[in-house]
Design an enzyme around this catalytic site. Sequence first.
Site, PDB file in Angstrom:
ATOM      1  N   ASP A   1      60.732  13.052  14.362  1.00 54.25           N
ATOM      2  CA  ASP A   1      61.493  13.765  13.339  1.00 54.25           C
ATOM      3  C   ASP A   1      61.894  15.207  13.635  1.00 54.25           C
ATOM      4  OD1 ASP A   1      60.607  11.400  12.262  1.00 54.25           O
ATOM      5  OD2 ASP A   1      59.781  12.283  10.440  1.00 54.25           O
TER       6      ASP A   1
ATOM      7  N   GLU B   1      46.832  10.797  13.111  1.00 56.30           N
ATOM      8  CA  GLU B   1      48.239  10.466  13.357  1.00 56.30           C
ATOM      9  C   GLU B   1      48.685  10.984  14.738  1.00 56.30           C
ATOM     10  OE1 GLU B   1      50.774  12.193  10.380  1.00 56.30           O
ATOM     11  OE2 GLU B   1      52.560  11.096  11.047  1.00 56.30           O
TER      12      GLU B   1
HETATM   13  C1  DGY Z   1      58.414  11.253   7.014  1.00 57.46           C
HETATM   14  O1  DGY Z   1      58.462  11.083   5.810  1.00 57.46           O
HETATM   15  O2  DGY Z   1      57.964  12.269   7.551  1.00 57.46           O
HETATM   16  C2  DGY Z   1      58.841  10.174   7.889  1.00 57.46           C
HETATM   17  O3  DGY Z   1      58.555  10.434   9.213  1.00 57.46           O
HETATM   18  C3  DGY Z   1      60.294   9.868   7.730  1.00 57.46           C
HETATM   19  O4  DGY Z   1      60.473   8.656   8.326  1.00 57.46           O
END
Ligand code: DGY
Length: 421
Positions: free
Chosen positions: A161, A392
């Site tokens: 992201d 994560e």
């Molecule tokens: C988030 O909500 O951070 C996700 O990675 C979007 O897919």
Amino acid sequence: MPKNLKEQAKAILRDNDRGGYTVPTARLYPYQWNWDSVFAALGFATFDRNRAWEEIETLFSGQWDDGMLPHIIFHKTDPDYFPGPELWQSNTVPPTSGHSQPPVAASAILSLMQTGGAMDRARAKALLPKLIGYHRWFHHFRDPDDTGVVGIIHPWESGRDNCPDWDVGMNAIAVPDDLGDLPRRDITHVDPSERPTAEQYNRYLTIVKFGHDCHWDHLEIARNGPFFMVDPCVQFALMRADHDLAQLADEFGAPGIRNEAETWIKRAKAGCSSFWSEEAGGFVAKDLRSGTLSTALTNASAMAFYADAGTDEQRRRLLSEITAILDECVFGFPSWDPRDSRFESRRYWRGPIWSVVNYMIAIGLAEQGHAALSDRLRDDTSRVVEQSGFYEYFDPLTGEGLGGKLFTWTAAIHLAWADKA
Ligand code: DGY
């Protein structure tokens, strides 16, 4: 929580099971995510093969009529996540987000079939038409001019992201005045210093607005949307998946599909030269609107081997950069080059390491004869979990666990690959 790491990993998959699909982690991500689920299936396959297939089948239940496999499926509404179904307005049942994610499904389906028996074969066969539809969608809507290189329409489509890769495309986005204050939920669950910034979120939501305003007309979005960039992760995952789809086609006697996949692979291999950076010494993200290349290597760049991309000379250069980057880290592989000033060891995709990407990088390295590097990544992935737990993502300099806890894909990769015991 049981002491043994394997048992802990299984318990995480079971606890994150919401009935036919797993959430990546409770609260922070309360829905079904595309590539998370595919990796979850690999983890389930080590102890419950039926449940592994179910994960992928449930994912494909959210496939759009045009073939797209969305990045999030909103099976049941959860006010704890933003942006939810009302923002995306997919007009589908079940409601979903409006774009995809790295297309890793074919590779997992092939791997499940190769390690399984008659049941696995039958379920792979049943999914084949949907899989082909998904690959056709990617090539048609994300590479409308047949360049051999697919674009992504949103940083979320990359799964990476907030990587600095997207800064150039993101900076070009004009945020409309009426976007309003965004009711972010993620930073109520995780330390804001480990998540994307407010400025980034405004731009993420600007792209979503463009998408629903044009009713998710994907050709319109590819041609005129606010963001269209090459992501080495999506490109390489797709090249690998096309290759694996061709193998599935052989298994099920479908030569037409093999031919189609070979055409895509051939075009893609030629297309890769367009996002090679001589300065960075590898394949990097590229803004398809301005032609600008990103400036540093990432863990996605290191997936070139997994995709069988690049000339011999390019691979040699990339390998020496990979080695230099790993020399800077206690745990590899970082999501941004630590030698670059924009490296942030604790912020999401701007530095931290991610098990699933390590898995793909390491498979590619091993296949191309670089066993020592591949083994190092596997050891790192296993040691970091031993040290910190199933987080994560992790700080490459200290191994500190970051982001969500008790994370599905970290547990799944531990079971399917990292844990050698
Ligand atoms: C988030 O909500 O951070 C996700 O990675 C979007 O897919």
